[in-house]
Design an enzyme around this catalytic site. Structure first.
Site, PDB file in Angstrom:
ATOM      1  N   GLY A 241       0.785  -1.230   0.000  1.00  0.00           N
ATOM      2  CA  GLY A 241       0.000   0.000   0.000  1.00  0.00           C
ATOM      3  C   GLY A 241       0.816   1.279   0.000  1.00  0.00           C
TER       4      GLY A 241
ATOM      5  CD  GLU B 177       0.980   1.120   6.632  1.00  0.00           C
ATOM      6  OE1 GLU B 177       1.208   1.039   5.409  1.00  0.00           O
ATOM      7  OE2 GLU B 177       0.712   0.144   7.350  1.00  0.00           O
TER       8      GLU B 177
ATOM      9  CG  ASP C 280      -8.425   0.847   9.897  1.00  0.00           C
ATOM     10  OD1 ASP C 280      -9.216   1.765  10.154  1.00  0.00           O
ATOM     11  OD2 ASP C 280      -8.797  -0.306   9.631  1.00  0.00           O
TER      12      ASP C 280
ATOM     13  CG  PHE D 254     -12.529   0.179   1.941  1.00  0.00           C
ATOM     14  CD1 PHE D 254     -11.879  -0.479   2.983  1.00  0.00           C
ATOM     15  CD2 PHE D 254     -12.105  -0.057   0.639  1.00  0.00           C
ATOM     16  CE1 PHE D 254     -10.836  -1.361   2.723  1.00  0.00           C
ATOM     17  CE2 PHE D 254     -11.068  -0.944   0.378  1.00  0.00           C
ATOM     18  CZ  PHE D 254     -10.437  -1.592   1.424  1.00  0.00           C
TER      19      PHE D 254
ATOM     20  NE  ARG E 195      -1.942  -3.221  -4.006  1.00  0.00           N
ATOM     21  CZ  ARG E 195      -2.129  -3.337  -2.693  1.00  0.00           C
ATOM     22  NH1 ARG E 195      -2.128  -2.248  -1.931  1.00  0.00           N
ATOM     23  NH2 ARG E 195      -2.291  -4.510  -2.127  1.00  0.00           N
TER      24      ARG E 195
HETATM   25  P1  5GP Z   1      -4.249  -1.305  10.890  1.00  0.00           P
HETATM   26  O1  5GP Z   1      -3.299  -2.370  11.338  1.00  0.00           O
HETATM   27  O2  5GP Z   1      -3.862   0.077  11.288  1.00  0.00           O
HETATM   28  O3  5GP Z   1      -5.674  -1.625  11.279  1.00  0.00           O
HETATM   29  O4  5GP Z   1      -4.339  -1.439   9.348  1.00  0.00           O
HETATM   30  C1  5GP Z   1      -3.509  -0.859   8.491  1.00  0.00           C
HETATM   31  C2  5GP Z   1      -3.685  -1.525   7.149  1.00  0.00           C
HETATM   32  O5  5GP Z   1      -5.066  -1.859   6.861  1.00  0.00           O
HETATM   33  C3  5GP Z   1      -3.273  -0.558   6.096  1.00  0.00           C
HETATM   34  O6  5GP Z   1      -1.906  -0.679   5.835  1.00  0.00           O
HETATM   35  C4  5GP Z   1      -4.137  -0.968   4.934  1.00  0.00           C
HETATM   36  O7  5GP Z   1      -3.475  -1.984   4.226  1.00  0.00           O
HETATM   37  C5  5GP Z   1      -5.385  -1.533   5.539  1.00  0.00           C
HETATM   38  N1  5GP Z   1      -6.477  -0.532   5.538  1.00  0.00           N
HETATM   39  C6  5GP Z   1      -7.026   0.099   6.586  1.00  0.00           C
HETATM   40  N2  5GP Z   1      -7.983   0.960   6.213  1.00  0.00           N
HETATM   41  C7  5GP Z   1      -8.047   0.877   4.863  1.00  0.00           C
HETATM   42  C8  5GP Z   1      -8.843   1.544   3.857  1.00  0.00           C
HETATM   43  O8  5GP Z   1      -9.706   2.397   4.103  1.00  0.00           O
HETATM   44  N3  5GP Z   1      -8.598   1.192   2.574  1.00  0.00           N
HETATM   45  C9  5GP Z   1      -7.671   0.265   2.219  1.00  0.00           C
HETATM   46  N4  5GP Z   1      -7.515   0.004   0.938  1.00  0.00           N
HETATM   47  N5  5GP Z   1      -6.896  -0.371   3.142  1.00  0.00           N
HETATM   48  C10 5GP Z   1      -7.096  -0.064   4.437  1.00  0.00           C
HETATM   49 MG    MG Z   2      -0.920  -1.832   4.511  1.00  0.00          MG
END
Ligand code: 5GP
Ligand code: MG
Length: 183
Positions: free
Chosen positions: A48, A103, A107, A156, A169
């Site tokens: 990402g 990053e 999230d 999302f 992407r």
């Molecule tokens: P975390 O561990 O902070 O919950 O998640 C981070 C990862 O979740 C990000 O690197 C990404 O890959 C994915 N992610 C979280 N929210 C989104 C979103 O709104 N869209 C997309 N495409 N990926 C997300």
């Molecule tokens: Mg990611």
């Protein structure tokens, strides 16, 4: 065309390519002042953060090494457990090196918490987090980025490196998918 079909799946654009470029200039200036004599390792979280990392790299005016990791989250009965698994490790030794984690989005925070703890265990001199996007409403663990491009609502997001099922992407902007694409 294929491009038109891909764009048809987008509900709205949150940040245009120009808006992202302008924000990246600002972030890069801040980092360039801070890291002038630090010689950090820039760690990109695949896949990402690929576009964000490369676009930022071109703007960072100091000596640095680039490296990357790939992670995935363990899923149990389709509920995210918050456990993170390292799929691809660094190729650099980061002991006594400043590390900047690049990053795409924070999230829940589990991914960055895992990586920051891992790099701290390995003796990094310092660890900072630079994230294109931040969804503060969704946080489950206490981790914050030191540099954030944009705070986004709890929707999302796709584009500028972020995917849905491996697609979108390559959209050159930050956007939100149509609901119909998920259903
Ligand atoms: P975390 O561990 O902070 O919950 O998640 C981070 C990862 O979740 C990000 O690197 C990404 O890959 C994915 N992610 C979280 N929210 C989104 C979103 O709104 N869209 C997309 N495409 N990926 C997300
Ligand atoms: Mg990611």
């Amino acid at each position: 065309s294929g491009r038109a079909r891909m764009n048809n799946d987008v509900e709205k654009v949150l940040y245009t390519q120009d808006q992202v470029n302008q924000r990246l200039d600002e972030l890069a200036n801040t980092l360039t002042e801070k890291y002038q004599d630090e010689f950090p390792v820039l760690v990109s979280v695949m896949t990402g953060a690929m576009i964000f990392t490369s676009e930022m790299m071109k703007r960072l005016n100091f000596k640095l090494n680039v490296d990357y990791v790939d992670v995935s989250s363990y899923e149990e009965s389709s509920e995210s457990t918050g456990k993170v698994k390292l799929i691809q490790d660094l190729s650099h030794d980061i002991k006594d090196r400043p590390v900047i984690i690049m990053e795409d989005i924070i999230d829940t925070g589990h991914t960055l918490k895992y990586l920051a703890d891992l790099f701290a265990d390995r003796g990094a001199k310092s660890i900072e987090i630079c994230s294109l996007l931040d969804k503060p409403d969704r946080r489950e663990v206490d981790v914050e980025a030191d540099y954030v491009g944009f705070k986004v609502p709890n929707e999302f997001i796709v584009g500028y490196g972020l995917d849905f099922n491996g697609l979108y992407r390559n959209l050159p902007f930050v956007g939100v998918l149509k609901r119909s694409v998920y259903e």
